[in-house]
Design a protein around this motif. Structure first.
Motif, PDB file in Angstrom:
ATOM      1  N   VAL A  57      14.654   5.017   0.594  1.00 54.29           N
ATOM      2  CA  VAL A  57      13.520   4.286   0.029  1.00 54.29           C
ATOM      3  C   VAL A  57      12.254   4.787   0.697  1.00 54.29           C
ATOM      4  N   MET A  58      11.261   5.162  -0.104  1.00 58.82           N
ATOM      5  CA  MET A  58       9.917   5.339   0.449  1.00 58.82           C
ATOM      6  C   MET A  58       9.167   4.045   0.193  1.00 58.82           C
ATOM      7  N   PHE A  59       8.677   3.412   1.261  1.00 60.04           N
ATOM      8  CA  PHE A  59       7.941   2.157   1.134  1.00 60.04           C
ATOM      9  C   PHE A  59       6.470   2.417   1.410  1.00 60.04           C
ATOM     10  N   LEU A  60       5.622   2.003   0.449  1.00 59.51           N
ATOM     11  CA  LEU A  60       4.175   2.142   0.565  1.00 59.51           C
ATOM     12  C   LEU A  60       3.566   0.735   0.616  1.00 59.51           C
ATOM     13  N   HIS A  61       2.958   0.411   1.745  1.00 58.67           N
ATOM     14  CA  HIS A  61       2.497  -0.951   1.985  1.00 58.67           C
ATOM     15  C   HIS A  61       1.201  -1.252   1.242  1.00 58.67           C
ATOM     16  N   GLY A  62       0.983  -2.544   1.002  1.00 58.50           N
ATOM     17  CA  GLY A  62      -0.263  -3.006   0.423  1.00 58.50           C
ATOM     18  C   GLY A  62      -1.288  -3.320   1.493  1.00 58.50           C
ATOM     19  N   GLY A  63      -2.407  -3.882   1.036  1.00 62.66           N
ATOM     20  CA  GLY A  63      -3.499  -4.212   1.944  1.00 62.66           C
ATOM     21  C   GLY A  63      -4.849  -3.773   1.418  1.00 62.66           C
ATOM     22  N   GLY A  64      -4.923  -3.537   0.107  1.00 62.95           N
ATOM     23  CA  GLY A  64      -6.211  -3.196  -0.487  1.00 62.95           C
ATOM     24  C   GLY A  64      -6.777  -1.875  -0.029  1.00 62.95           C
ATOM     25  N   TYR A  65      -5.947  -0.969   0.462  1.00 57.64           N
ATOM     26  CA  TYR A  65      -6.372   0.354   0.936  1.00 57.64           C
ATOM     27  C   TYR A  65      -7.271   0.294   2.167  1.00 57.64           C
ATOM     28  N   ILE A  66      -7.535  -0.919   2.690  1.00 60.45           N
ATOM     29  CA  ILE A  66      -8.377  -1.024   3.885  1.00 60.45           C
ATOM     30  C   ILE A  66      -7.636  -1.711   5.030  1.00 60.45           C
ATOM     31  N   ASN A  67      -6.480  -2.311   4.756  1.00 60.91           N
ATOM     32  CA  ASN A  67      -5.723  -3.038   5.773  1.00 60.91           C
ATOM     33  C   ASN A  67      -4.428  -2.309   6.119  1.00 60.91           C
ATOM     34  N   GLU A  68      -4.094  -2.323   7.403  1.00 59.11           N
ATOM     35  CA  GLU A  68      -2.899  -1.643   7.893  1.00 59.11           C
ATOM     36  C   GLU A  68      -1.640  -2.432   7.521  1.00 59.11           C
ATOM     37  N   GLU A 119     -15.133  -3.979  -4.904  1.00 58.53           N
ATOM     38  CA  GLU A 119     -15.697  -3.242  -3.768  1.00 58.53           C
ATOM     39  C   GLU A 119     -14.627  -2.423  -3.057  1.00 58.53           C
ATOM     40  N   VAL A 120     -13.446  -2.983  -2.879  1.00 58.02           N
ATOM     41  CA  VAL A 120     -12.346  -2.236  -2.267  1.00 58.02           C
ATOM     42  C   VAL A 120     -12.029  -0.995  -3.101  1.00 58.02           C
ATOM     43  N   GLY A 121     -12.001  -1.159  -4.423  1.00 56.18           N
ATOM     44  CA  GLY A 121     -11.750  -0.013  -5.293  1.00 56.18           C
ATOM     45  C   GLY A 121     -12.816   1.053  -5.152  1.00 56.18           C
ATOM     46  N   ARG A 122     -14.070   0.621  -5.009  1.00 58.88           N
ATOM     47  CA  ARG A 122     -15.160   1.582  -4.834  1.00 58.88           C
ATOM     48  C   ARG A 122     -15.011   2.363  -3.528  1.00 58.88           C
ATOM     49  N   LEU A 123     -14.647   1.656  -2.447  1.00 56.93           N
ATOM     50  CA  LEU A 123     -14.458   2.327  -1.161  1.00 56.93           C
ATOM     51  C   LEU A 123     -13.317   3.337  -1.234  1.00 56.93           C
ATOM     52  N   TYR A 124     -12.223   2.947  -1.875  1.00 58.51           N
ATOM     53  CA  TYR A 124     -11.066   3.838  -1.973  1.00 58.51           C
ATOM     54  C   TYR A 124     -11.350   5.008  -2.902  1.00 58.51           C
ATOM     55  N   ALA A 125     -12.154   4.789  -3.942  1.00 57.97           N
ATOM     56  CA  ALA A 125     -12.465   5.872  -4.882  1.00 57.97           C
ATOM     57  C   ALA A 125     -13.289   6.970  -4.217  1.00 57.97           C
ATOM     58  N   GLY A 126     -14.183   6.608  -3.304  1.00 55.87           N
ATOM     59  CA  GLY A 126     -15.022   7.618  -2.666  1.00 55.87           C
ATOM     60  C   GLY A 126     -15.865   8.328  -3.693  1.00 55.87           C
ATOM     61  N   GLU A 127     -15.724   9.641  -3.785  1.00 53.15           N
ATOM     62  CA  GLU A 127     -16.527  10.422  -4.722  1.00 53.15           C
ATOM     63  C   GLU A 127     -15.942  10.434  -6.135  1.00 53.15           C
ATOM     64  N   LEU A 128     -14.757   9.866  -6.311  1.00 56.10           N
ATOM     65  CA  LEU A 128     -14.165   9.778  -7.642  1.00 56.10           C
ATOM     66  C   LEU A 128     -14.689   8.552  -8.382  1.00 56.10           C
TER      67      LEU A 128
END
Length: 322
Positions: free
Chosen positions: A103-114, A233-242
């Motif tokens: 299993v590859m597990f990818l955690h949540g946290g809004g891309y800003i939380n560990e 806002e979280v989406g904007r931070l994660y998008a960066g230049e995209l």
């Protein structure tokens, strides 16, 4: 049990009136109480505005939280390695892992939380009860890392795992932001002609960072955890230049042909649940096998919560990955 203790165990999810499942039981008493408790905690306040998100993200970037495994439980061994410059943990049953599925597990946290202890408890449960080897990448967080880099590197790690696993089954399990990342990584693999995992398990997937559906305004009023301005806002931070509509950021906008079979968990008190319904429909239209577990009055990430609905969801996940 205290509210803080209950919340440290996990989080919840639910379904929509226009996408009601054939069996639509009322939420359990424990689930209704848990929703009330969630609403009394500061999660929603932290997503009430862009101004609330920005200092939190800056603080985490300056003083990153620990990603060390906490709460895996007995009978589980964890090994830390580095792959592509990222910390990557492997967990395996202490009794041995010869012939185990992965299993590859990818955690949540809004891309800003560990990654947090609730995620590690779930990883421990999968490792111990399903007898699998879990691979847990500690991907870098926004705003210092963005989708342009995180998605391809996650996909490369998955490609290497698929090669190393040989004939063993490989399942990708992600929750919330991690589920969105899982879907985007699998689209990246498909576009480059690489093998897909055997299954994708998506828990409350963050599939569309625009949060632009008119009905989401009404759902936001009922969601005890999330609010629209902060998620945007979280989406904007994660998008960066995209652009936030780019499939790396909003994989709902990507193509669904030739992807792995999917199991999706969502609930109708989850601001993101209309995207899960749409995701399932688009994947099915592209010929992908999909199971959508949509439960009434369940919140975001309900599948990880200490409720009867969460326990049933986890039992389904354990069967899927074993």
């Amino acid at each position: 049990m205290s509210v803080a203790k209950m919340l440290s165990i996990g989080l919840c999810e639910c379904p929509f009136t226009w996408a009601r499942p054939s069996h639509d039981p009322a939420p359990s008493l424990q689930s209704r109480v848990f929703n009330l408790l969630l609403g009394r905690l500061p999660y929603k306040q932290q997503l009430a505005s862009a101004e609330a998100v920005q200092p939190h993200a800056r603080k985490l970037a300056l003083a990153p939280a620990s990603h060390e495994p906490t709460g895996l439980g007995r009978g589980v061994e964890a090994t830390l390695t580095k792959m592509g410059g990222w910390p990557v943990y492997y967990t395996a049953p202490s009794s041995g892992h010869e012939g185990c599925n992965h299993v590859m597990f990818l955690h949540g946290g809004g891309y800003i939380n560990e990654i947090v202890p609730a995620h590690w408890r779930f990883v421990g449960q999968m490792t111990r009860k399903a007898g699998v080897v879990c691979v847990v990448p500690i991907y870098p967080l926004a705003p210092r890392a963005t989708a342009k880099d995180v998605v391809p590197k996650t996909a490369e790690l998955l490609r290497m795992l698929l090669e190393d696993a040989g004939s063993a089954k490989v399942t990708v399990v992600g929750n919330s932001a991690g589920a969105g990342l899982a879907l985007a990584a699998c689209q990246w693999l498909r576009d480059r002609g690489h093998r897909q995992p055997n299954r994708l398990v998506l828990i409350s997937p963050a599939a569309d960072a625009s949060i632009s559906r008119p009905e989401q305004m009404a759902i936001a009023a009922r969601d005890p955890i999330q609010d629209i301005p902060g998620i945007i806002e979280v989406g904007r931070l994660y998008a960066g230049e995209l652009d936030v509509g780019h499939p790396f950021v909003s994989p709902l906008n990507g193509a669904f042909r030739s992807l792995a079979p999917m199991t999706i968990f969502s609930g109708t008190r989850d601001l993101l649940y209309p995207d899960s319904v749409d995701l399932a429909a688009r994947a099915r239209a592209a010929g992908v096998a999909v199971e959508l577990h949509l439960l009434r009055d369940q919140p975001h990430n309900y599948a990880l919560m200490p409720t009867p609905e969460g326990r049933q969801a986890r039992a389904n996940i354990l069967r899927a990955v074993a």
